[in-house]
Design an enzyme around this catalytic site. Structure first.
Site, PDB file in Angstrom:
ATOM      1  N   MET A   1       1.725  10.112 -23.459  1.00  0.00           N
ATOM      2  CA  MET A   1       2.847   9.199 -23.667  1.00  0.00           C
ATOM      3  C   MET A   1       2.353   7.866 -24.218  1.00  0.00           C
ATOM      4  SD  MET A   1       6.068   9.015 -23.704  1.00  0.00           S
ATOM      5  CE  MET A   1       7.078  10.005 -22.610  1.00  0.00           C
TER       6      MET A   1
ATOM      7  N   LYS B   1      -3.436  -1.278  17.778  1.00  0.00           N
ATOM      8  CA  LYS B   1      -4.150  -0.231  18.502  1.00  0.00           C
ATOM      9  C   LYS B   1      -3.999  -0.350  20.016  1.00  0.00           C
ATOM     10  CE  LYS B   1      -8.574   2.106  18.877  1.00  0.00           C
ATOM     11  NZ  LYS B   1      -9.978   2.190  18.439  1.00  0.00           N
TER      12      LYS B   1
ATOM     13  N   PHE C   1     -12.342  -6.072  11.293  1.00  0.00           N
ATOM     14  CA  PHE C   1     -12.690  -4.886  10.516  1.00  0.00           C
ATOM     15  C   PHE C   1     -11.441  -4.034  10.264  1.00  0.00           C
ATOM     16  CE2 PHE C   1     -14.108  -0.367  10.442  1.00  0.00           C
ATOM     17  CZ  PHE C   1     -14.724  -0.412   9.208  1.00  0.00           C
TER      18      PHE C   1
END
Lengths: 580, 170
Positions: free
Chosen positions: A485, A165, A115
């Site tokens: 532009m 992590k 995930f």
């Protein structure tokens, strides 16, 4: 000294503080939560919560451009990392020092399509100066130190630190040691140029008849403004700046011929075309400068100063190449010129020629006095009004498109680091978050974001961040109800077939939108009301003001170089051009 | 054809930065070989760039700019040896292969013969090997695998291995 025990997350934030970082921009998420917990428990580093990771990178980038210090941002894995990519690429193209820390899924999940997993090292690889995947928490302080060194030295650029992590786990502590020295193998840095090269350059400079100094973003990065001003005065010749270099030579100086290139001034492009010596300082002969490289500067010898050897002879082969720090190399040259009492009088005629070109087709900087049919506002007048009200002293950020070119052409930048725009990548959505970064760096200075109704909607969510932190930025929206532009190109090259450029019926009411975020919105549709509104906008010191200015939807940016032509081949208006 | 020798940090991701540079900048690599060196913190890589007109100096500068790249050298512009190994399988007997090679000066060795199929190796200059392979196209040619070019300079010269730069902070 007593041992300091930290987790990886704490070490990361502590190392940032030890690198003298006091502000970072970011957005939390699963893989970064340990790091966010470490942020909560300290007060040396302030975290600014943006509304989208792209804005975190642009805000850090704006901070870096305005201060010269590296900008730092923190994002989570997966979408957090991918959202940061546009901002990293923006910084990479303009050589801006950024350190981007991304959370990553835990080590044991890497490669399992976990995930919010994405291969940040892989997707960021072509747009970073370097990147690190942390493998052991103990190495975090050294990696941080290396990242800052790499991001800020030589030709600056973004560096990514990807942190799994599990390596920031608050329960796993180790001894924190911030390194006092660094070891990097074969990390070449160039400072002064070789004396022999300096001598060669000075010989070309003094023997030239029609020299021009062409300075770009690298001159700003190396803080060379003072040296370049002195050099300009020693030479007494025309000076031009690239879009990225605006401000490095004072725009109000008599030798300044304006910006060069695609939408450069007539006189700057003519000077480049007719010069017999082009002195490039921290500029890279980009395609928006040279037009057709095979027709570029054919009469000119070329000297190139750059901190990146791979920029030299990449597009244009040069006669004298000086790899080095522009500030130091220009000092070397100035010293030589002074020692020989160089008399620059012989360039007077050439300088006069440049002024003659300006008189023929230069930009009109006094448009505020002119009246327009129907009291319609021209975009150039908005920039001139903002310039007048701010006395030319504001930090000006911009987005990308016509408004960016008008701002570059008509707001005279007399100092470096005041003009903050995405030149290389041309990133719409850059302006507002970049202005936030500038405002955090200089809370007492006036910061204006000159934008268009197309660009501003790409990061409009940051009006919420501005509300949270009370950032009184002035947003000057050149609203022409179309992608100006693109429309200009469709007018000039696609027979006026306006493919996917309009949304007039579905534009938000920017006044109500600004108000809903707690800001002030003002709308101006008549030229006769422009200057009063502009003054009011900047007078509201403590408020963010969204000034929505309806401008002529049919205006084009001129001059414009002819595609594939040389630098003298320009469209000067809808009806005039310099070529057949 | 340019043979480039390159020393880089033996770090995860270092190789992908080198390879990525080529696709990113629009250059082509003909062959590539990479392995660790006697210093386990360094990998050595040799690559062959055959593309005519490729700006080899720009490629060398871009490679050297990578933080993980320690040293780069164009062997084709140095006094250097280059060598390539190819392992080839043909639908021929050992004797037929020996016969075929009578007119070639290649260093070679028959490695195996099984069911009328012979595997052998040849060692030589990359261009010689390419010439051999085009000759073999006429034969019953089954398989080839090549090491890519390897090379180093002659004499008292090497890719520097030990120039750690110390950066001090006050």
């Amino acid at each position: 000294m007593a041992k300091v025990m930290t987790s990886g997350g704490e070490a990361l934030i502590r190392a940032l503080a030890d690198e003298n970082v006091d502000i970072i921009f970011g957005y939390p998420g699963g893989a970064a939560l340990h790091i966010y917990d470490a942020i909560y428990q300290q007060d040396r580093v302030q975290h600014i919560l943006v509304r989208h990771e792209q804005a975190a990178t642009h805000a850090a980038d704006g901070f870096a451009r305005a201060t010269g210090k590296p900008g730092v941002c923190l994002v989570t894995s997966g979408p957090g990392a991918t959202n940061a990519i546009t901002g990293i690429a923006t910084a990479y193209m303009d050589s801006i020092p950024l350190v981007v820390i991304s959370g990553q899924v835990p080590n044991h999940l890497i490669g399992t399509d976990a995930f919010q997993e994405t291969d940040m090292m892989g997707i960021s690889r072509p747009i970073v100066k370097h990147s690190f995947l942390v493998q052991k928490p103990e190495e975090i302080p050294v990696i941080v130190k290396k990242a800052f060194h790499i991001a800020t030295s030589g030709r600056p650029g973004p560096v990514v630190i990807d942190v799994p992590k599990n390596l920031t786990d608050p329960n796993e502590k180790f001894e924190y040691k911030f390194p006092s020295d660094l070891y990097l193998r074969s990390f070449a840095l160039y400072n002064e140029a070789k004396n022999s090269e300096v001598k060669k350059a000075v010989k070309l400079l003094t023997e030239a008849e029609r020299p021009v100094i062409y300075a770009g973003g690298g001159a700003i990065n190396s803080n060379a403004a003072e040296e370049i001003y002195e050099f300009g005065k020693l030479m007494g010749c025309p000076v031009t700046n690239t879009l990225m270099g605006l401000g490095v030579y004072p725009a109000s100086d008599e030798q300044f011929v304006g910006m060069l290139g695609m939408h450069g001034t007539y006189e700057a492009n003519m000077v480049m075309h007719e010069a017999d010596l082009i002195m490039a300082i921290g500029a890279r002969f980009d395609d928006r400068i040279t037009n057709n490289p095979n027709k570029f500067g054919l009469q000119a010898k070329k000297i190139h100063i750059d901190s990146d050897p791979s920029s030299i002879d990449k597009i244009i082969d040069v006669d004298v190449a000086m790899t080095g720090n522009a500030k130091k190399v220009i000092s070397q040259i100035n010293k030589e010129l002074k020692a020989m009492n160089f008399d620059n009088k012989k360039f007077d005629g050439w300088m006069k020629k440049a002024m003659q070109w300006r008189a023929e087709h230069g930009l009109n900087h006094n448009m505020l006095n002119q009246k327009n049919a129907g009291d319609i506002i021209l975009p150039q007048q908005v920039i001139q009004s903002a310039y007048k009200v701010t006395d030319g002293k504001a930090f000006v950020t911009s987005d990308v498109g016509q408004h960016q070119m008008f701002a570059a052409q008509y707001y005279h930048f007399n100092e470096p680091r005041k003009w903050i725009n995405s030149g290389g990548l041309g990133t719409m959505g850059f302006g507002l978050p970049a202005a936030m970064g500038v405002k955090f760096a200089f809370p007492d200075e006036t910061v204006a974001c000159i934008t268009g109704e197309g660009s501003i909607q790409m990061c409009i969510q940051e009006l919420s961040t501005c509300g949270q932190y009370g950032l009184p930025i002035k947003i000057i929206n050149l609203n022409n109800r179309a992608l100006g532009m693109v429309k200009q190109w469709q007018d000039m090259q696609y027979g006026g077939r306006y493919s996917s450029i309009s949304y007039e019926d579905s534009l938000p009411d920017f006044i109500k939108l600004a108000e809903s975020y707690g800001h002030i919105g003002m709308k101006v549709e008549k030229l006769s009301e422009l200057e009063v509104a502009m003054e009011e906008c900047f007078a509201l010191k403590d408020k963010l003001v969204f000034l929505d200015v309806y401008v002529d939807p049919d205006e084009h940016v001129y001059p414009m170089l002819k595609a594939g032509g040389d630098m003298s081949e320009m469209f000067l208006s809808k009806t005039e051009k310099t070529f057949k | 054809m340019n043979h480039i020798a390159l020393l880089m940090e033996n770090q995860p991701g270092a190789l992908s930065r080198v390879i990525g540079l080529f696709s990113q900048r629009g250059y082509n690599i003909d062959s590539l070989s990479v392995a660790p060196t006697q210093d386990e913190t360094l990998s050595r890589l040799t690559m062959t760039i055959g593309e005519e007109g490729a700006d080899i100096n720009q490629i060398l500068k871009q490679l050297y700019k990578l933080v993980d790249v320690v040293m780069v050298q164009n062997l084709s512009e140095a006094d250097a040896l280059t060598l390539e190994l190819a392992i080839i399988k043909l639908n021929k007997t050992k004797a037929e292969v020996e016969g075929f090679f009578k007119n070639y000066k290649f260093e070679r060795e028959i490695l195996d013969e099984k069911d009328q199929y012979t595997v052998f190796k040849v060692l030589g200059d990359t261009q010689e090997i390419e010439k051999l392979l085009s000759e073999l196209k006429k034969e019953e040619f089954l398989e080839v695998t090549r090491s890519g070019t390897l090379g180093m300079t002659k004499g008292n010269e090497s890719l520097a291995t030990n120039d750690q730069t110390k950066i001090s902070y006050d």
